[in-house]
Design a protein around this motif. Structure first.
Motif, PDB file in Angstrom:
ATOM      1  N   ALA A 173      -0.675  -5.969 -11.460  1.00 33.86           N
ATOM      2  CA  ALA A 173      -0.552  -5.659 -10.033  1.00 33.86           C
ATOM      3  C   ALA A 173      -0.182  -6.925  -9.265  1.00 33.86           C
ATOM      4  O   ALA A 173       0.700  -7.659  -9.678  1.00 33.86           O
ATOM      5  N   SER A 174      -0.867  -7.204  -8.189  1.00 34.14           N
ATOM      6  CA  SER A 174      -0.507  -8.352  -7.354  1.00 34.14           C
ATOM      7  C   SER A 174      -0.966  -9.686  -7.917  1.00 34.14           C
ATOM      8  O   SER A 174      -0.725 -10.718  -7.304  1.00 34.14           O
TER       9      SER A 174
ATOM     10  N   HIS B 151       3.921 -14.045   3.370  1.00 32.22           N
ATOM     11  CA  HIS B 151       3.891 -12.663   3.870  1.00 32.22           C
ATOM     12  C   HIS B 151       4.192 -12.596   5.370  1.00 32.22           C
ATOM     13  O   HIS B 151       3.573 -11.849   6.110  1.00 32.22           O
TER      14      HIS B 151
ATOM     15  N   ASN C 250       5.109  -3.483   3.166  1.00 32.22           N
ATOM     16  CA  ASN C 250       4.618  -3.666   1.799  1.00 32.22           C
ATOM     17  C   ASN C 250       5.566  -2.989   0.815  1.00 32.22           C
ATOM     18  O   ASN C 250       6.138  -3.649  -0.043  1.00 32.22           O
ATOM     19  N   TRP C 251       5.736  -1.677   0.920  1.00 33.82           N
ATOM     20  CA  TRP C 251       6.661  -0.953   0.028  1.00 33.82           C
ATOM     21  C   TRP C 251       7.408   0.097   0.818  1.00 33.82           C
ATOM     22  O   TRP C 251       6.852   0.755   1.687  1.00 33.82           O
TER      23      TRP C 251
ATOM     24  N   TYR D 173       1.414  -8.078   4.825  1.00 36.11           N
ATOM     25  CA  TYR D 173       1.494  -8.135   3.366  1.00 36.11           C
ATOM     26  C   TYR D 173       2.723  -7.377   2.900  1.00 36.11           C
ATOM     27  O   TYR D 173       2.951  -6.246   3.317  1.00 36.11           O
TER      28      TYR D 173
ATOM     29  N   GLY E 240       5.023  -6.536  -0.561  1.00 38.24           N
ATOM     30  CA  GLY E 240       5.562  -6.514  -1.915  1.00 38.24           C
ATOM     31  C   GLY E 240       7.084  -6.493  -1.892  1.00 38.24           C
ATOM     32  O   GLY E 240       7.734  -7.063  -2.760  1.00 38.24           O
TER      33      GLY E 240
ATOM     34  N   SER F  66       0.319 -11.181 -10.257  1.00 40.01           N
ATOM     35  CA  SER F  66       1.489 -11.963 -10.668  1.00 40.01           C
ATOM     36  C   SER F  66       2.102 -12.727  -9.487  1.00 40.01           C
ATOM     37  O   SER F  66       2.890 -13.645  -9.694  1.00 40.01           O
ATOM     38  N   LYS F  67       1.739 -12.388  -8.261  1.00 36.65           N
ATOM     39  CA  LYS F  67       2.312 -13.069  -7.098  1.00 36.65           C
ATOM     40  C   LYS F  67       2.016 -14.568  -7.096  1.00 36.65           C
ATOM     41  O   LYS F  67       2.924 -15.369  -6.852  1.00 36.65           O
TER      42      LYS F  67
ATOM     43  N   TYR G  36       8.491  -9.975  -1.741  1.00 34.59           N
ATOM     44  CA  TYR G  36       8.462 -10.612  -3.055  1.00 34.59           C
ATOM     45  C   TYR G  36       9.562 -10.062  -3.958  1.00 34.59           C
ATOM     46  O   TYR G  36      10.188 -10.814  -4.705  1.00 34.59           O
TER      47      TYR G  36
END
Length: 157
Positions: free
Chosen positions: A45-46, A97, A103-104, A123, A125, A48-49, A128
């Protein structure tokens, strides 16, 4: 694990860039009761950020990119059409962020810039993902290869 209702987990200790110890605990899911072992794969999940952020910082140290250069200077990909604020988004904005992306995205909520980069925190994703595509373009390596190999030995050319 009981207190937090986590059915299973895996722990890995790394020393000198090598696995020093690893062990799985519990079950993969409550229904199957299949035990977790040292080879069980979990979704990161997050988590890996921060690893990706470290890779980006190393690329900045090596002069491959700059934290404050707009990402559109590195790629012709326009993830959002018709919004000039895309030309202001930097790696620094994405990593903190503050890019302005949600986010998505979804079928109902397309990708868009909600505010000018650096104005506030949201925030993201999607930010990223955009930065990952830029890094892939710059290095010629997909994101997965970049974080799973030793980014610290990355060399240009």
């Amino acid at each position: 694990m009981d207190q937090t209702i986590v059915p299973g987990l895996s722990i890995v200790l790394i020393k000198d860039a090598k696995i020093a110890w690893r062990k799985g605990f519990g079950v993969k899911d409550g229904a199957s009761k299949e035990t977790v072992d040292a080879d069980t794969m979990f979704e990161a999940a997050s988590m890996s950020k921060p690893v990706f952020a470290s890779a980006v910082m190393k690329l900045c140290e090596k002069g491959v990119m700059n934290l404050d250069t707009p990402l559109t200077k590195y790629t012709s990909e326009r993830v959002v059409e018709g919004d000039s604020r895309l030309d202001l988004i930097t790696a620094r904005h994405v990593l903190s962020h503050t890019s302005g992306f949600q986010n998505w995205r979804s079928e109902k909520d397309r990708l868009r810039i909600h505010f000018s980069s650096g104005e506030k925190y949201l925030y993201s994703g999607e930010g990223y993902s955009y930065l990952q595509s830029v890094v892939t373009h710059l290095t010629g390596q997909p994101y997965e290869a970049l974080i799973s190999t030793n980014i610290y030995s990355y060399r240009l050319g």
